[in-house]
Design a protein around this motif. Structure first.
Motif, mmCIF file in Angstrom:
data_model
loop_
_atom_site.group_PDB
_atom_site.id
_atom_site.type_symbol
_atom_site.label_atom_id
_atom_site.label_comp_id
_atom_site.label_asym_id
_atom_site.label_seq_id
_atom_site.Cartn_x
_atom_site.Cartn_y
_atom_site.Cartn_z
ATOM 1 N N VAL A 1 26.409 34.048 44.523
ATOM 2 C CA VAL A 1 26.026 34.350 45.903
ATOM 3 C C VAL A 1 25.030 35.500 45.953
ATOM 4 O O VAL A 1 24.091 35.498 46.758
ATOM 5 C CB VAL A 1 27.278 34.675 46.748
ATOM 6 C CG1 VAL A 1 26.897 35.104 48.154
ATOM 7 C CG2 VAL A 1 28.198 33.462 46.808
ATOM 8 N N SER B 1 32.612 38.572 47.852
ATOM 9 C CA SER B 1 31.598 38.958 48.844
ATOM 10 C C SER B 1 31.069 40.362 48.572
ATOM 11 O O SER B 1 29.879 40.636 48.767
ATOM 12 C CB SER B 1 32.187 38.867 50.253
ATOM 13 O OG SER B 1 33.265 39.785 50.423
ATOM 14 N N TYR C 1 28.352 33.769 54.121
ATOM 15 C CA TYR C 1 29.555 34.002 53.309
ATOM 16 C C TYR C 1 29.836 35.501 53.166
ATOM 17 O O TYR C 1 30.966 35.961 53.391
ATOM 18 C CB TYR C 1 29.370 33.355 51.937
ATOM 19 C CG TYR C 1 30.359 33.830 50.895
ATOM 20 C CD1 TYR C 1 31.667 33.367 50.892
ATOM 21 C CD2 TYR C 1 29.992 34.746 49.913
ATOM 22 C CE1 TYR C 1 32.578 33.799 49.933
ATOM 23 C CE2 TYR C 1 30.880 35.179 48.955
ATOM 24 C CZ TYR C 1 32.168 34.703 48.976
ATOM 25 O OH TYR C 1 33.067 35.141 48.044
ATOM 26 N N LEU D 1 23.241 30.436 53.745
ATOM 27 C CA LEU D 1 24.657 30.214 53.461
ATOM 28 C C LEU D 1 25.259 31.401 52.718
ATOM 29 O O LEU D 1 26.406 31.806 52.994
ATOM 30 C CB LEU D 1 24.829 28.931 52.642
ATOM 31 C CG LEU D 1 24.534 27.612 53.354
ATOM 32 C CD1 LEU D 1 24.624 26.446 52.387
ATOM 33 C CD2 LEU D 1 25.478 27.408 54.541
ATOM 34 N N SER D 2 24.504 31.968 51.794
ATOM 35 C CA SER D 2 24.994 33.129 51.057
ATOM 36 C C SER D 2 25.199 34.314 51.990
ATOM 37 O O SER D 2 26.193 35.048 51.881
ATOM 38 C CB SER D 2 24.003 33.499 49.946
ATOM 39 O OG SER D 2 23.848 32.435 49.035
ATOM 40 N N LEU E 1 31.656 33.866 41.633
ATOM 41 C CA LEU E 1 31.199 33.741 43.017
ATOM 42 C C LEU E 1 30.211 34.838 43.377
ATOM 43 O O LEU E 1 29.173 34.588 43.996
ATOM 44 C CB LEU E 1 32.401 33.790 43.967
ATOM 45 C CG LEU E 1 33.223 32.519 44.149
ATOM 46 C CD1 LEU E 1 34.435 32.809 45.023
ATOM 47 C CD2 LEU E 1 32.388 31.415 44.754
ATOM 48 N N VAL F 1 37.700 35.156 46.899
ATOM 49 C CA VAL F 1 36.677 34.991 47.930
ATOM 50 C C VAL F 1 36.349 36.329 48.586
ATOM 51 O O VAL F 1 35.173 36.648 48.828
ATOM 52 C CB VAL F 1 37.157 33.965 48.984
ATOM 53 C CG1 VAL F 1 36.233 33.953 50.188
ATOM 54 C CG2 VAL F 1 37.225 32.578 48.360
ATOM 55 N N THR G 1 30.699 37.268 56.510
ATOM 56 C CA THR G 1 31.981 36.832 57.077
ATOM 57 C C THR G 1 33.152 37.485 56.354
ATOM 58 O O THR G 1 33.992 38.150 56.972
ATOM 59 C CB THR G 1 32.099 35.301 56.998
ATOM 60 O OG1 THR G 1 31.048 34.696 57.749
ATOM 61 C CG2 THR G 1 33.451 34.838 57.552
ATOM 62 N N PHE G 2 33.223 37.306 55.057
ATOM 63 C CA PHE G 2 34.412 37.748 54.324
ATOM 64 C C PHE G 2 34.442 39.251 54.073
ATOM 65 O O PHE G 2 35.517 39.806 53.862
ATOM 66 C CB PHE G 2 34.521 36.980 53.005
ATOM 67 C CG PHE G 2 34.954 35.555 53.179
ATOM 68 C CD1 PHE G 2 36.281 35.247 53.425
ATOM 69 C CD2 PHE G 2 34.032 34.525 53.132
ATOM 70 C CE1 PHE G 2 36.689 33.937 53.609
ATOM 71 C CE2 PHE G 2 34.436 33.207 53.302
ATOM 72 C CZ PHE G 2 35.755 32.906 53.547
ATOM 73 N N ARG H 1 21.437 35.176 47.638
ATOM 74 C CA ARG H 1 20.932 36.003 48.746
ATOM 75 C C ARG H 1 19.447 36.321 48.579
ATOM 76 O O ARG H 1 18.760 36.654 49.542
ATOM 77 C CB ARG H 1 21.717 37.307 48.809
ATOM 78 C CG ARG H 1 23.132 37.163 49.306
ATOM 79 C CD ARG H 1 23.224 37.408 50.779
ATOM 80 N NE ARG H 1 23.251 38.847 51.057
ATOM 81 C CZ ARG H 1 23.002 39.376 52.240
ATOM 82 N NH1 ARG H 1 22.647 38.604 53.240
ATOM 83 N NH2 ARG H 1 23.074 40.683 52.418
#
Length: 395
Positions: free
Chosen positions: A112, A277, A130, A126-127, A108, A273, A133-134, A116
């Motif tokens: 991601v 990040s 994600y 979207l990256s 992941l 997840v 957020t996390f 970016r």
């Protein structure tokens, strides 16, 4: 004369004290003495308190009957098993969820992190969402989200969601087919190990040849043939020595197959997840650390964007990525202890039960410390070795 000798002696002491090297040695000796004294005081005080509370110290309790059950069992265990075996179950569960989490978090994070930097606005957006957020949510809340917000609202086993390959997903976890190996299946495992060894030797030879002659040898498809093709051929020649037990849906439950419990799924997904990040930002920083001159030179010789990323950018970015990546792997391993909140029987959860039943708090905490220290040192040693393997060698 005596006064002269005294004056020269005091002057020598002052000269030593003014020397930063000797002053540092004296300070370190004093610190070591203070730490030894503090350690002796703590041990002595602990022994006296345990004696006054009539609590026996030592690790003899590990051989006593545990008297409790554990839900997630990588090896055979029952309530008749010892406390030592119970703690072994906890260690194995910690290693399993940590290893699985490291793999998914790494995948992941790299996807991601590269996303970016994508020129596609949707992928880049979207990256970014994600990561932002996390990274800003405590891992415990992420675990709770997956356990109570996602897995708990899935249908019951009677109405489980049918997945490909005969699998089912319900609020009791993921039910998958399980392989039952027959006589002769060991040959396929031997072929797999032999294929991996041959692929490693082939990669070593190709690298040695490239350094000597400058000619690049293709090793991808030969390696795939050795690692995948050879075991498949042996598997077929030995008569397909495996059968699959598929889960079947009954009126109230799912029977057969292999069950991956929701506690494991929640902890595994949350750790992956959440840590992914952070890895994404590490990967992005590593890629940005490579100068634009490198990419421009690679583009000038006709390499495509994917080739530039794979052959030029990522190998140079590893020297920046690996050190903080090691820290994230260690953080993920330690964060696995948060599985206690959803009932995942890791080392801390099982150790807490043992501690409550035996009262051997010092010994159980010592086991926690030794296990996590051993895992941390092992991961750090491997990552340092890997860092030395992939670092750039200047000529």
């Amino acid at each position: 004369m005596a006064g002269g000798h005294a004056g020269s002696g005091s002057g020598g002491v002052l000269a030593l004290l003014n020397d930063t090297r000797y002053r540092g040695i004296i300070a370190q000796i004093a610190l070591i003495i203070a730490l030894v004294a503090l350690g002796w005081w703590l041990v002595h005080n602990t022994i006296e308190n345990l004696r006054s509370a009539n609590i026996a110290s030592g690790f003899d309790f590990l051989d006593r009957r545990s008297g409790f059950e554990i839900s997630q069992l990588p090896i055979i265990f029952s309530s008749e098993s010892s406390y030592g075996r119970a703690l072994l179950i906890g260690i194995l569960n910690t290693l399993i969820v940590s290893a699985a989490g490291v793999v998914l978090a790494t995948i992941l994070g790299f996807l991601v992190g590269i996303g970016r930097l994508s020129t596609n606005y949707i992928i880049r957006g979207l990256s970014t969402v994600y990561v932002e957020t996390f990274r800003n949510i405590p891992p415990l809340l992420v675990i709770m989200f997956w356990y109570f917000g996602v897995l708990a609202v899935l249908p019951r086993p009677a109405g489980a969601i049918a997945l490909p390959f005969g699998s089912f997903l319900s609020n009791r976890g993921l039910q998958t087919p399980t392989a039952l190996f027959q006589t002769g299946a060991w040959a396929t495992g031997v072929a797999l190990l032999a294929g991996i060894g041959a692929a490693v030797l082939l990669a070593w030879y190709a690298r040695k040849r490239q350094l000597a002659t400058g000619q690049r040898m293709k090793v991808l498809w030969p390696s795939v043939g050795l690692i995948v093709g050879l075991p498949v051929v042996v598997f077929i020649l030995t008569g397909l020595p495996v059968e699959f037990e598929y889960p079947t849906a009954t009126r109230f439950n799912l029977q057969g197959g292999f069950q991956i419990k929701p506690e494991f799924l929640a902890l595994f997904l949350a750790l992956s997840v959440y840590t992914g990040s952070f890895i994404a930002e590490i990967v992005r920083a590593g890629i940005l650390s490579v100068s634009h001159g490198q990419t421009e030179a690679a583009s000038a010789v006709g390499l495509r964007r994917g080739q530039i990323l794979r052959h030029v950018v990522v190998p140079q970015a590893f020297r920046v990525i690996i050190p903080p990546l090691t820290s994230q792997y260690l953080n993920l391993t330690k964060n696995s202890s948060l599985g206690l909140a959803v009932g995942y029987p890791d080392l801390v959860a099982v150790g807490s039960t043992v501690l409550n039943q035996t009262g051997q708090s010092v010994e159980v905490v010592a086991i926690w410390m030794v296990v996590y220290l051993t895992i941390s040192l092992t991961v750090s040693t491997f990552m340092n070795w890997f860092n030395r393997r992939v670092k750039l060698v200047e000529r």
